[in-house]
Design a protein around this motif. Structure first.
Motif, short mmCIF file in Angstrom:
data_model
loop_
_atom_site.label_atom_id
_atom_site.label_comp_id
_atom_site.label_asym_id
_atom_site.label_seq_id
_atom_site.Cartn_x
_atom_site.Cartn_y
_atom_site.Cartn_z
N LEU A 1 0.83 -1.20 0.00
CA LEU A 1 0.00 0.00 0.00
C LEU A 1 0.87 1.25 0.00
O LEU A 1 0.44 2.32 -0.46
CB LEU A 1 -0.94 0.00 1.21
N GLY A 2 2.07 1.09 0.53
CA GLY A 2 2.95 2.25 0.58
C GLY A 2 3.41 2.71 -0.80
O GLY A 2 3.66 3.90 -1.01
N VAL A 3 3.49 1.76 -1.73
CA VAL A 3 4.01 2.11 -3.06
C VAL A 3 3.20 3.22 -3.73
O VAL A 3 3.76 4.26 -4.11
CB VAL A 3 4.11 0.86 -3.95
N PRO A 4 1.87 3.06 -3.89
CA PRO A 4 1.13 4.17 -4.51
C PRO A 4 1.19 5.45 -3.70
O PRO A 4 1.20 6.54 -4.27
CB PRO A 4 -0.32 3.64 -4.60
N VAL A 5 1.25 5.30 -2.39
CA VAL A 5 1.31 6.50 -1.54
C VAL A 5 2.59 7.28 -1.85
O VAL A 5 2.56 8.49 -2.09
CB VAL A 5 1.26 6.12 -0.04
N VAL A 6 3.71 6.54 -1.87
CA VAL A 6 4.99 7.21 -2.10
C VAL A 6 5.05 7.79 -3.52
O VAL A 6 5.45 8.95 -3.72
CB VAL A 6 6.16 6.22 -1.88
N ILE A 7 4.62 6.98 -4.50
CA ILE A 7 4.65 7.48 -5.89
C ILE A 7 3.76 8.71 -6.02
O ILE A 7 4.12 9.71 -6.66
CB ILE A 7 4.23 6.38 -6.87
#
Lengths: 213, 743
Positions: free
Chosen positions: B60-66
């Motif tokens: 879930l962190g991936v889209p948040v960071v991107i």
């Protein structure tokens, strides 16, 4: 006569001067270009001018142009143009005024005819080379105005245009002078030139009519 | 940082501030949710295993960071934030669910009962991020004003589903933690419309993308295609998950790929779409992917069908089924793929497919002689939809950088710039960009997009604004890539060099420059190679021919001038001298007694001289007619006067060049001579009129005709053609002769 001679070829100039001197004339100036000619005429006030058509400075028709200028500045001065070949463009206005001749240079070899031509021009008549006459008649720009003439009439007209009198024409064509007169009248009638009675004027009028109008 | 370059004024700074807040909110929410989830994981309640927690958090962190990086680097409004919410929303949902589940343990968290009530229907908010992303992608704007209502509708739909499921419970179900028991009819009567409205909300969100795609320009379409490409992996991996599960893989393992791609591929695709939509040929990538996907599915189906069919006939143990199926599938594979590739290409990469087809058709027509290869430029213009496109070629022997167009006119070009090598070895592979670290690690890469997303982005040649800024603002890490992309893409147009072997034979100059255009132009240039090469060779040939003609004409003019000079030399030199000599002889002769032989000798000598002079005049006349001294018209009149046959002559006063006049004179003279000598004509007509820069001359007679093209006309024809003119002789037997020349 006191004659001014303009000719750029020294050899020819010398020969011509000598020929004229032997013919009883006095060459008061022999120049080599058109400008010197005008100056010499103004200075010497000669009775006659013999002018080569092609001369410096441009080596084209400077002589013919100088002749026109002389005709304006000295209206009574008879001029004889000499040329290697026929260039009629600048001669037409001069032909009409009389006291004008235009001969090919080789005519000088027929010395007597040449001196005779000078005399005729000096007397206010004309002396045109047969080839010049042919060129003038050809360059009328109209559908052959001479077509109405018979061959004999053409012949008579051509000789008349060269400046010969009726008598001379009769002699040259081996005709009776009266016949020549008849032909001449017929020519003037057919070409609708009014007969003024003066032989030279008459011919000049015909030439003028043919070449200018 | 790039910020200072982009945000030049106060408004921009305020906008940037707002953008940060908007981007930071989902990050904070995500961080809080993950922390709470950690608390839940490690609390005695343990609704989650540590492994699950770690996996969820990272994924879930991936889209948040991107999303955060996107909104930090690129001014595309709420797109970054929306992407962040794709990860943050599920994190919140998971947290609420976990929190609620603690009621079932011996150690419930505070207010766990309330969370338990909410959690049963909270899943619907998993979609929130996706829906909002659809609504604002790719430019951060709604498709229209009325779409604000759609947002409200989505919120209401979500709330209604959540409330219905959380608060109400059908009587047929087991009692939950807290629920208002209502009759089944009432419950489903409320739930079904609520679910439908959620579906409708999702459908509307997707529709907004379709609307944008239909309305949008080339760039926007490309961006949407990236999203489609990313999204495509999701169902594919979902299907793969199913298959894995059927084959016996544990559920958790089977769907890892699917889940991972859902949160990796879609954000990755969006990142590329926003940052570098031009980087790769998405159309082709998408088309190829779809085509192979389709081919695999269909060939698998064929395989299965054949196996099953053969098993029916030959019994289940026969190997014929497998062999036959393999054979049939192998036979079908390539044509099938080609067919699908074509079909998919028409749908996905419409422009590319159509332009390829048009160029192919053009090349076919050129081969068939139905089209001129010189039309290549206009065809390329139409196909690439670039009015400013120019196709220039180099002529052999011309210095580098000097080009002419296909008409042979020299083309003005600036100093040669390094052509763009998009397919060059230095461009990083896509995973580096898609996976995120590339973005985080490469300020240069991020700075590039920052520029691209500036005001220039919408205008198309967004890249064009790049070089200067990129050069100053970039950290060295990304400089290679950006410089490569922007190198040569200055204010001037982009050039695609055309090569044969090692030598450059031409160039295509694009009026509109973008990496995508460049790629298309390269493809088009390769396809149109034949007509380009043919038109170049034809141009060379034509120029060489023009050169030869000009040379011949110069020779003819020089010849005419030389004849003129020769004639004048004869006139003014030899002839005059002969006459002068003659005069001397005459002078001598006069001093001699006419009775002497010497006198007669001199007479004969002078006569010979006179004849020689006349001969010389005739000779000079043959070289250059002296009659021309009075102009062509007078000379022709003199010719006509000499003629024994009546000549009707129409000639205006003209002043053509020496060479033209001489040629015209000789032509007419020769024609008249022929008419008089051979044709037995009774009338001749000569018409001369100006024709372009030269003359048209027509000589007709009413004679016997049947003139064979020989006689003096051959030399006249040579004279005419040497001046670049044309001579035609039309002489049917008995029908008169017509000679026409255009000089």
């Amino acid at each position: 006569m006191r004659i001014v001679l303009a000719e750029d070829s020294a050899l020819f100039r010398e020969g011509l001067a000598r020929l004229l001197a032997e013919g009883g004339h006095e060459v008061v100036a022999a120049v080599a270009d058109a400008d010197a000619l005008v100056a010499a005429v103004a200075e010497q006030r000669p009775d006659f001018a013999v002018v080569d058509v092609r001369m410096p400075p441009t080596m084209t028709v400077d002589g013919a142009l100088a002749a026109r200028r002389l005709r304006e500045e000295h209206p009574g001065l008879p001029i004889l143009l000499l040329s290697q070949h026929v260039e009629t463009r600048h001669c037409v206005p001069l032909v009409a005024t009389g006291g004008f001749g235009y001969l090919l240079k080789d005519r000088v070899l027929g010395v007597d005819d040449f001196l005779d031509a000078i005399r005729r021009v000096a007397a206010g008549g004309s002396a045109l080379d047969p080839e010049v006459v042919a060129a003038l008649l050809a360059s009328t720009g109209r559908a052959d105005p001479l077509a109405v003439l018979t061959p004999r009439e053409r012949e008579v007209l051509a000789h008349a245009a060269e400046g010969w009198s009726n008598g001379a024409i009769a002699a040259r064509l081996s005709l009776a002078e009266r016949t020549v007169e008849t032909h001449m009248r017929s020519v003037l009638l057919k070409l609708r030139v009014p007969d003024s009675g003066d032989g030279h004027r008459r011919v000049l009028a015909v030439l003028t009519y043919l070449s200018v109008s | 940082m790039t910020r200072t370059v982009l945000g030049g004024d106060d408004d921009a700074m305020i906008a940037v501030g707002r953008m940060r807040r908007r981007a930071l909110l989902p990050v904070l929410v995500y961080a809080t949710a993950v922390t709470l989830l950690a608390g839940l994981t490690f609390s005695p309640a343990r609704p989650l295993s540590p492994v699950e927690w770690a996996t969820d958090s990272v994924l879930l962190g991936v889209p948040v960071v991107i999303g955060l990086l996107l909104s930090w680097r690129v001014r595309t409004g709420p797109v970054g934030a929306a992407l962040s919410w794709v990860g943050a929303a599920p994190a919140v949902v998971f947290t609420i669910e976990g929190w609620g589940e603690t009621t079932l343990t011996a150690d419930p968290w505070p207010a766990a009962t309330w969370f338990a009530v909410v959690q049963s229907g909270v899943w619907v908010w998993n979609l929130a991020g996706f829906v909002s992303l659809c609504l604002v992608f790719p430019d951060g704007l709604l498709p229209g004003r009325r779409w604000r209502g759609v947002i409200a509708f989505c919120v209401v739909a979500g709330i209604s589903v959540n409330l219905t499921i959380s608060l109400l419970q059908p009587q047929s179900n087991e009692p939950g933690v807290f629920a208002i028991r209502v009759p089944d009819a009432v419950f489903f009567g409320l739930l079904v419309p609520a679910l439908c409205s959620v579906l409708a909300a999702v459908a509307l969100a997707v529709t907004s993308l379709v609307i944008r795609y239909r309305r949008g320009g080339e760039m926007l379409r490309t961006q949407l295609r990236w999203l489609l490409l990313g999204a495509l992996t999701v169902p594919v991996l979902l299907a793969a998950g199913w298959i894995a599960e059927i084959l016996g893989a544990p559920t958790g393992v089977a769907y890892v790929g699917f889940l991972a791609m859902m949160v990796l591929a879609v954000p990755g695709a969006i990142a590329i779409a926003v940052v570098r939509h031009d980087l790769f040929d998405v159309d082709r990538l998408l088309g190829t992917t779809l085509a192979w996907l389709g081919t695999s599915v269909v060939s698998a189906a064929i395989f299965a069908a054949v196996v099953a069919g053969v098993a029916q006939i030959a019994g289940p143990d026969s190997t014929a089924g497998l062999t036959g199926a393999a054979f049939v599938t192998a036979m079908c594979l390539l044509p099938l793929h080609r067919l699908l590739n074509e079909l998919v290409g028409r749908v996905v990469d419409r422009d590319g497919t159509v332009s390829r087809a048009r160029i192919e058709q053009f090349v076919r027509r050129v081969r068939g002689g139905e089209a001129e290869p010189e039309e290549t430029e206009s065809v390329l213009r139409a196909v690439l939809r670039d009015e400013g496109l120019r196709l220039l070629v180099r002529l052999p022997g011309s210095p580098p950088g000097v080009y002419v167009d296909l008409a042979g006119r020299p083309a003005e070009l600036g100093p040669p710039s390094e052509p763009v090598h998009l397919a060059g070895p230095g461009v990083p592979a896509p995973p580096g960009v898609a996976a995120g670290p590339g973005l985080a690690a490469g300020p240069g890469l991020a700075a590039g997009p920052g520029l691209a997303a500036g005001p220039g982005l919408a205008a198309g040649p967004g890249l064009a604004a790049g070089p200067g800024l990129a050069g100053q603002a970039q950290a060295p890490v990304g400089a290679g890539l950006s410089a490569r992309l922007s190198g040569g893409v200055g204010a001037e147009a982009v050039r695609v060099p055309l090569r044969t072997g090692d030598s450059e034979v031409g160039v295509i100059v694009l009026g509109i420059s973008s990496a995508r255009r460049l790629r298309r132009a390269r493809e088009a240039a390769l396809q149109a190679r034949l007509p380009i090469e043919v038109s170049r060779l034809r141009l060379e040939l034509r120029l060489a021919l023009d050169d030869a003609r000009a040379g011949r004409s110069r020779l003819a003019l020089a010849g005419a001038a030389e004849r003129h000079r020769l004639a004048r030399d004869l006139h003014d030199g030899a002839q005059q001298q002969l006459i002068a000599v003659g005069m001397r002889l005459r002078s001598v002769q006069r001093g001699i007694d006419p009775a002497l032989t010497a006198h007669q000798d001199l007479e004969a000598a002078v006569s010979t001289l006179a004849a020689t002079v006349a001969d010389l005049r005739r000779l000079a006349h043959g070289i250059r007619p002296a009659r021309l001294e009075d102009g062509l018209a007078a000379a022709l009149r003199a010719l006509a006067a000499d003629s024994s046959v009546p000549v009707s002559l129409v000639v205006p006063e003209l002043d053509p060049s020496e060479a033209v006049a001489t040629t015209a004179y000789f032509l007419v003279a020769e024609a008249l001579t022929n008419a008089m000598k051979h044709a037995r004509a009774t009338g001749i007509s000569v018409v001369v009129e100006p024709c372009g820069p030269g003359l048209r001359i027509e000589v007709t007679d009413d004679g016997v005709g049947g003139t064979s093209p020989g006689f003096g006309l051959t030399s006249v024809r040579d004279r005419v053609t040497s001046l670049g003119g044309e001579l035609t002789v039309d002489s049917p037997p008995g029908g008169g002769t017509r000679i026409e020349a255009v000089i």
